[in-house]
Write an enzyme that holds these catalytic residues in place. Structure first.
Site, PDB file in Angstrom:
ATOM      1  N   HIS A  10       0.758  -1.374  -0.067  1.00 40.42           N
ATOM      2  CA  HIS A  10      -0.122   0.037  -0.113  1.00 40.42           C
ATOM      3  C   HIS A  10       1.137   1.229  -0.012  1.00 40.42           C
ATOM      4  O   HIS A  10       1.608   1.515   0.881  1.00 40.42           O
ATOM      5  CB  HIS A  10      -0.835  -0.043   1.128  1.00 40.42           C
ATOM      6  N   HIS A  33      -0.603  10.821  -2.473  1.00 40.34           N
ATOM      7  CA  HIS A  33      -1.693  10.596  -1.891  1.00 40.34           C
ATOM      8  C   HIS A  33      -2.757  11.595  -1.842  1.00 40.34           C
ATOM      9  O   HIS A  33      -3.838  11.569  -1.969  1.00 40.34           O
ATOM     10  CB  HIS A  33      -1.723   9.690  -0.517  1.00 40.34           C
TER      11      HIS A  33
HETATM   12  O1  G3P Z   1      -6.338   1.740  -2.753  1.00 39.89           O
HETATM   13  C1  G3P Z   1      -6.578   1.304  -1.327  1.00 39.89           C
HETATM   14  C2  G3P Z   1      -6.574   2.623  -0.621  1.00 39.89           C
HETATM   15  O2  G3P Z   1      -5.337   3.249  -0.891  1.00 39.89           O
HETATM   16  C3  G3P Z   1      -7.682   3.506  -0.484  1.00 39.89           C
HETATM   17  O3  G3P Z   1      -7.562   4.651   0.329  1.00 39.89           O
HETATM   18  O4  G3P Z   1      -6.871   6.814   1.205  1.00 39.89           O
HETATM   19  O5  G3P Z   1      -5.178   4.918   1.320  1.00 39.89           O
HETATM   20  O6  G3P Z   1      -5.732   5.892  -0.861  1.00 39.89           O
HETATM   21  P1  G3P Z   1      -6.093   5.431   0.515  1.00 39.89           P
HETATM   22 MG    MG Z   2      -4.673   4.551  -2.296  1.00 43.07          MG
END
Ligand code: G3P
Ligand code: MG
Length: 242
Positions: A9, A51
């Site tokens: 992630h 992000h």
């Molecule tokens: O794609 C999964 C996750 O990354 C979604 O939430 O806010 O971490 O981008 P965020």
């Molecule tokens: Mg994400």
């Protein structure tokens, strides 16, 4: 029991600054099956990986990505307080494709079009993915499902998934009706009635975020999900190897 694929992630963000080349390299070195990352557009129309819409949290700068050119953004340090990575720059999407080209990794590209729509981002990311020969190794996702439908219209071969976090009724049926390949639920969405059975019935892959604890990682294996999206790929791989 089959173990889920492990997707890092924002790269291996539990060990290196999120959404940076070192974090993606680390994910590959740890043996992850893929990485998840977030894309936005600069003032001069370059696709960068970050992000937040603003750079305040993850760099030593401030302000919106869309108000900076790529050259201006490159002046900021994205080590995010981790001095071992001092001098790390914001990556472009093209750099990530090049870095991960020799690996077998999948990239889950999340379009951050929820708050600001970034006109033209869908066209640009599809063009770049095609140009770099990555169409077969990418899955596009977004909380903005209009963005995903646009991607499908531009490139019917693209793999796609709907991101969501709410208690919406019948998400598997909705995914099937809109012909996406996958759902990307938050972990707690897995407990909704008949969820995995319905996804399996409609042949919808389930890629879950953000799965960081041992208990949640093991529960995902029990549910039989396709992939976990985790900040700790090394830990997930070790746990699943037992
Ligand atoms: O794609 C999964 C996750 O990354 C979604 O939430 O806010 O971490 O981008 P965020
Ligand atoms: Mg994400």
């Amino acid at each position: 029991m089959n173990s889920p694929l492990v997707w890092a992630h924002r790269g291996a963000s539990g060990y290196a600054p999120e959404n940076t080349l070192p974090a993606f390299k680390m994910a590959a070195d740890m043996g992850a099956n893929g990485v998840e990352l977030d894309v936005q557009l600069t003032k001069d129309g370059e696709i960068v990986v970050c992000h937040d819409e603003k750079i305040d949290r993850t760099s030593n700068g401030a302000g919106f990505i869309r108000d900076y050119t790529l050259e201006e953004l490159r002046k900021f340090d994205f080590c995010n307080g981790n001095i071992a990575f001092e001098g790390t720059k914001i990556p472009t999407m093209e750099e990530v494709f090049d870095l991960l080209e020799p690996t077998g990794l999948t990239i889950n590209i999340e379009l951050k079009t929820g708050e600001y729509f970034y006109p033209g981002l869908e066209e640009k990311i599809v063009d770049l993915t095609r140009k770099k020969g990555w169409l077969g190794r990418v899955i596009f996702s977004s909380f903005n499902h209009y963005s995903i439908m646009k991607i499908k219209e531009l490139e019917p071969e693209a793999k796609t998934g709907f991101l969501y976090a709410d208690g919406t009724l019948n998400m598997p049926g909705y995914a099937a009706e809109n012909q996406v390949d996958a759902l990307h639920p938050a972990f707690y969405n897995l407990q909704y009635p008949d969820y995995m059975d319905d996804c399996n019935m409609f042949d919808i892959d389930v890629n879950v975020w953000t799965v960081n604890t041992d208990a949640a990682l093991l529960k995902c294996r029990e549910y039989g999900v396709n992939a976990v999206i985790t900040n700790y790929p090394k830990k997930a791989i070790e746990l699943y190897s037992k």
